[in-house]
Design a protein around this motif. Structure first.
Motif, PDB file in Angstrom:
ATOM      1  N   ASN A 143     -70.058  67.729 -63.158  1.00 36.85           N
ATOM      2  CA  ASN A 143     -68.886  68.599 -63.264  1.00 36.85           C
ATOM      3  C   ASN A 143     -68.489  68.744 -64.731  1.00 36.85           C
ATOM      4  N   ASP A 144     -67.212  68.521 -65.073  1.00 32.27           N
ATOM      5  CA  ASP A 144     -66.769  68.708 -66.459  1.00 32.27           C
ATOM      6  C   ASP A 144     -66.614  67.389 -67.203  1.00 32.27           C
ATOM      7  N   ALA A 145     -67.322  66.336 -66.732  1.00 31.17           N
ATOM      8  CA  ALA A 145     -67.114  64.997 -67.289  1.00 31.17           C
ATOM      9  C   ALA A 145     -67.391  64.926 -68.787  1.00 31.17           C
ATOM     10  N   PHE A 146     -68.294  65.782 -69.310  1.00 32.32           N
ATOM     11  CA  PHE A 146     -68.641  65.713 -70.729  1.00 32.32           C
ATOM     12  C   PHE A 146     -68.240  66.979 -71.483  1.00 32.32           C
ATOM     13  N   THR A 271     -61.991  48.230 -73.474  1.00 28.84           N
ATOM     14  CA  THR A 271     -61.617  49.468 -72.804  1.00 28.84           C
ATOM     15  C   THR A 271     -62.631  49.800 -71.719  1.00 28.84           C
ATOM     16  N   THR A 272     -62.129  50.278 -70.587  1.00 32.12           N
ATOM     17  CA  THR A 272     -62.985  50.780 -69.524  1.00 32.12           C
ATOM     18  C   THR A 272     -62.596  52.225 -69.226  1.00 32.12           C
ATOM     19  N   ILE A 273     -63.589  53.109 -69.252  1.00 29.86           N
ATOM     20  CA  ILE A 273     -63.382  54.521 -68.914  1.00 29.86           C
ATOM     21  C   ILE A 273     -64.088  54.771 -67.586  1.00 29.86           C
ATOM     22  N   ARG A 274     -63.349  55.252 -66.604  1.00 33.78           N
ATOM     23  CA  ARG A 274     -63.902  55.523 -65.273  1.00 33.78           C
ATOM     24  C   ARG A 274     -63.982  57.040 -65.067  1.00 33.78           C
ATOM     25  N   ILE A 275     -65.224  57.523 -64.871  1.00 34.50           N
ATOM     26  CA  ILE A 275     -65.476  58.960 -64.748  1.00 34.50           C
ATOM     27  C   ILE A 275     -65.988  59.243 -63.344  1.00 34.50           C
ATOM     28  N   PRO A 276     -65.231  59.985 -62.523  1.00 34.93           N
ATOM     29  CA  PRO A 276     -65.712  60.294 -61.173  1.00 34.93           C
ATOM     30  C   PRO A 276     -66.848  61.306 -61.211  1.00 34.93           C
ATOM     31  N   LEU A 277     -67.868  61.091 -60.367  1.00 37.91           N
ATOM     32  CA  LEU A 277     -68.981  62.022 -60.303  1.00 37.91           C
ATOM     33  C   LEU A 277     -68.633  63.276 -59.502  1.00 37.91           C
ATOM     34  N   SER A 278     -67.572  63.209 -58.723  1.00 43.52           N
ATOM     35  CA  SER A 278     -67.119  64.394 -58.002  1.00 43.52           C
ATOM     36  C   SER A 278     -66.054  65.092 -58.826  1.00 43.52           C
ATOM     37  N   ASP A 280     -63.138  65.709 -57.860  1.00 47.49           N
ATOM     38  CA  ASP A 280     -61.822  65.195 -57.491  1.00 47.49           C
ATOM     39  C   ASP A 280     -61.455  63.993 -58.356  1.00 47.49           C
ATOM     40  N   GLY A 281     -60.202  63.938 -58.763  1.00 41.65           N
ATOM     41  CA  GLY A 281     -59.716  62.771 -59.479  1.00 41.65           C
ATOM     42  C   GLY A 281     -59.872  62.874 -60.982  1.00 41.65           C
ATOM     43  N   ILE A 310     -49.743  39.304 -78.665  1.00 39.56           N
ATOM     44  CA  ILE A 310     -48.907  39.892 -77.617  1.00 39.56           C
ATOM     45  C   ILE A 310     -49.836  40.605 -76.638  1.00 39.56           C
ATOM     46  N   PRO A 311     -50.174  39.973 -75.514  1.00 38.91           N
ATOM     47  CA  PRO A 311     -51.035  40.640 -74.539  1.00 38.91           C
ATOM     48  C   PRO A 311     -50.446  41.985 -74.126  1.00 38.91           C
ATOM     49  N   SER A 312     -51.237  43.055 -74.287  1.00 34.70           N
ATOM     50  CA  SER A 312     -50.752  44.409 -74.036  1.00 34.70           C
ATOM     51  C   SER A 312     -51.819  45.212 -73.305  1.00 34.70           C
ATOM     52  N   SER A 313     -51.363  46.242 -72.608  1.00 36.19           N
ATOM     53  CA  SER A 313     -52.292  47.106 -71.882  1.00 36.19           C
ATOM     54  C   SER A 313     -51.836  48.556 -71.966  1.00 36.19           C
ATOM     55  N   LEU A 314     -52.818  49.448 -71.887  1.00 35.45           N
ATOM     56  CA  LEU A 314     -52.561  50.879 -71.907  1.00 35.45           C
ATOM     57  C   LEU A 314     -53.407  51.531 -70.822  1.00 35.45           C
ATOM     58  N   GLU A 315     -52.768  52.366 -69.999  1.00 36.21           N
ATOM     59  CA  GLU A 315     -53.463  53.077 -68.941  1.00 36.21           C
ATOM     60  C   GLU A 315     -53.249  54.578 -69.140  1.00 36.21           C
ATOM     61  N   LEU A 316     -54.361  55.339 -69.147  1.00 35.00           N
ATOM     62  CA  LEU A 316     -54.290  56.795 -69.264  1.00 35.00           C
ATOM     63  C   LEU A 316     -55.059  57.418 -68.114  1.00 35.00           C
ATOM     64  N   ALA A 317     -54.595  58.556 -67.645  1.00 29.59           N
ATOM     65  CA  ALA A 317     -55.315  59.356 -66.660  1.00 29.59           C
ATOM     66  C   ALA A 317     -55.207  60.807 -67.094  1.00 29.59           C
ATOM     67  N   PHE A 318     -56.377  61.458 -67.267  1.00 31.09           N
ATOM     68  CA  PHE A 318     -56.332  62.845 -67.724  1.00 31.09           C
ATOM     69  C   PHE A 318     -57.515  63.637 -67.181  1.00 31.09           C
TER      70      PHE A 318
END
Length: 336
Positions: A143-146, A271-278, A280-281, A310-318
């Motif tokens: 799809n448009d993953a790249f 960092t972990t980037i999760r890319i759906p193959l469909s 959706d999402g 200082i343990p810290s985390s960042l979550e993004l969804a786009f």
């Protein structure tokens, strides 16, 4: 064959027909007893090696419906028995150069016959990404993953493709790419990786990294690996994060917020980037760091010495259209 072979000039052609015509084309016969063979050298050839067999208004076949056309081919073409064999010396497609190409259908009478393609491809990473985006069959998977990815640098790729010539075929493919001293950025919110070297394997089952990628960001060394599970491609990166990368990561390019001017230094991250193959999402980015090495000159409770953890985390969804969600947590201050 009519839909696959688009153009070309042949020379030094030979034609042999020998044997009992009732058993033509003599598949499996001893060549001394029966032989059907047509062969020639081809220059300036154009090959749609995965043709659609679909005619358009002019009566011509639709080209590049599944895979880009291979142009400027220098090859040897042979029809023998019930098979077709093309040995390509050179060719080009979408700015990439092909060599050592083999295209064959070993038995047109098989159920189903299989088209097999193998070859070596070289070029620039920018052209390889464009090829990925413009190949309809690959785009139907990714799809448009790249679509937002950018890159530069030399790429060497080994391609293997097996296509059963039937309705709704289960295509098997392997694309093994080696990148050396390249530059890559997956999306404009993520930092450029310089001096990137490693190996990527893409098959119909997903993506993996036989040799993890290593390079440098503005913060220091970084290592990137990939795997595929349950329809999700996971890219895992670890290395050093620079304070200069935080505004783009959190806010996007060309957005300025004065508080980031009060940060300096570098810190280790994962960092972990999760890319759906469909389709959706969204693409999801999860980052973790203890921020040790980063200093903050902001007022309390956001002030921080470089040596403090200082343990810290960042979550993004786009998606390709923009940021959908952002979540930031700093454990010490309780800022969420």
């Amino acid at each position: 064959v009519e839909s696959a072979v688009i153009a070309g000039r042949s020379s030094r052609g030979t034609f042999v027909v020998r044997g009992p015509l009732a058993e033509f084309p003599w598949q499996g016969f001893d060549p001394k007893q029966a032989l059907f063979r047509i062969e020639a050298d081809v220059e300036g050839g154009r090959l749609d090696f995965m043709p659609s067999h679909r005619r358009i208004g002019s009566g011509r076949f639709q080209q590049a419906e599944y895979w880009p056309v291979l142009n400027g081919i220098s090859a040897h073409l042979r029809f023998e028995g019930n098979g077709m064999f093309i040995t390509g010396h050179s060719g080009t497609s979408e700015g990439l150069k092909a060599r050592n190409v083999r295209v064959d259908i070993r038995n047109f009478s098989a159920d189903p016959p299989e088209l097999r393609v193998q070859g070596d491809i070289s070029g620039d990473l920018s052209n390889a990404l464009r090829y990925l985006r413009r190949t309809p069959m690959l785009r139907s998977i990714w799809n448009d993953a790249f679509d937002a990815s950018e890159g530069r640098g030399p790429v060497e790729t080994a391609l293997s493709l097996v296509v059963p010539l039937e309705d709704d075929p289960h295509v098997r493919y392997s694309v093994r790419s080696h990148i050396s001293s390249g530059e890559f950025r997956y999306a404009d919110r993520l930092p450029w990786i310089q001096g990137l070297s490693g190996e990527l394997l893409v098959t119909e089952r997903g993506v993996s990294t036989p040799n993890a990628f290593e390079g440098k960001t503005s913060g220091g060394p970084v290592k990137v690996s990939a795997r595929t599970a349950n329809g999700i491609v996971e890219l895992h990166a670890s290395g050093m994060l620079a304070s200069a990368d935080l505004p783009v990561l959190c806010l996007g390019p060309n957005v300025r917020m004065p508080i980031f001017d009060e940060l300096s230094g570098t810190s280790p991250f994962e960092t972990t980037i999760r890319i759906p193959l469909s389709a959706d999402g969204p693409v999801r980015v999860s980052a973790r760091s203890d921020l040790k090495g980063l200093s903050s000159h902001l007022p309390a409770p956001l002030a921080k010495n470089a040596g403090d953890a200082i343990p810290s985390s960042l979550e993004l969804a786009f998606t390709h259209s923009g940021l959908q969600q952002i979540f930031f947590d700093m454990t010490r201050t309780g800022v969420v």
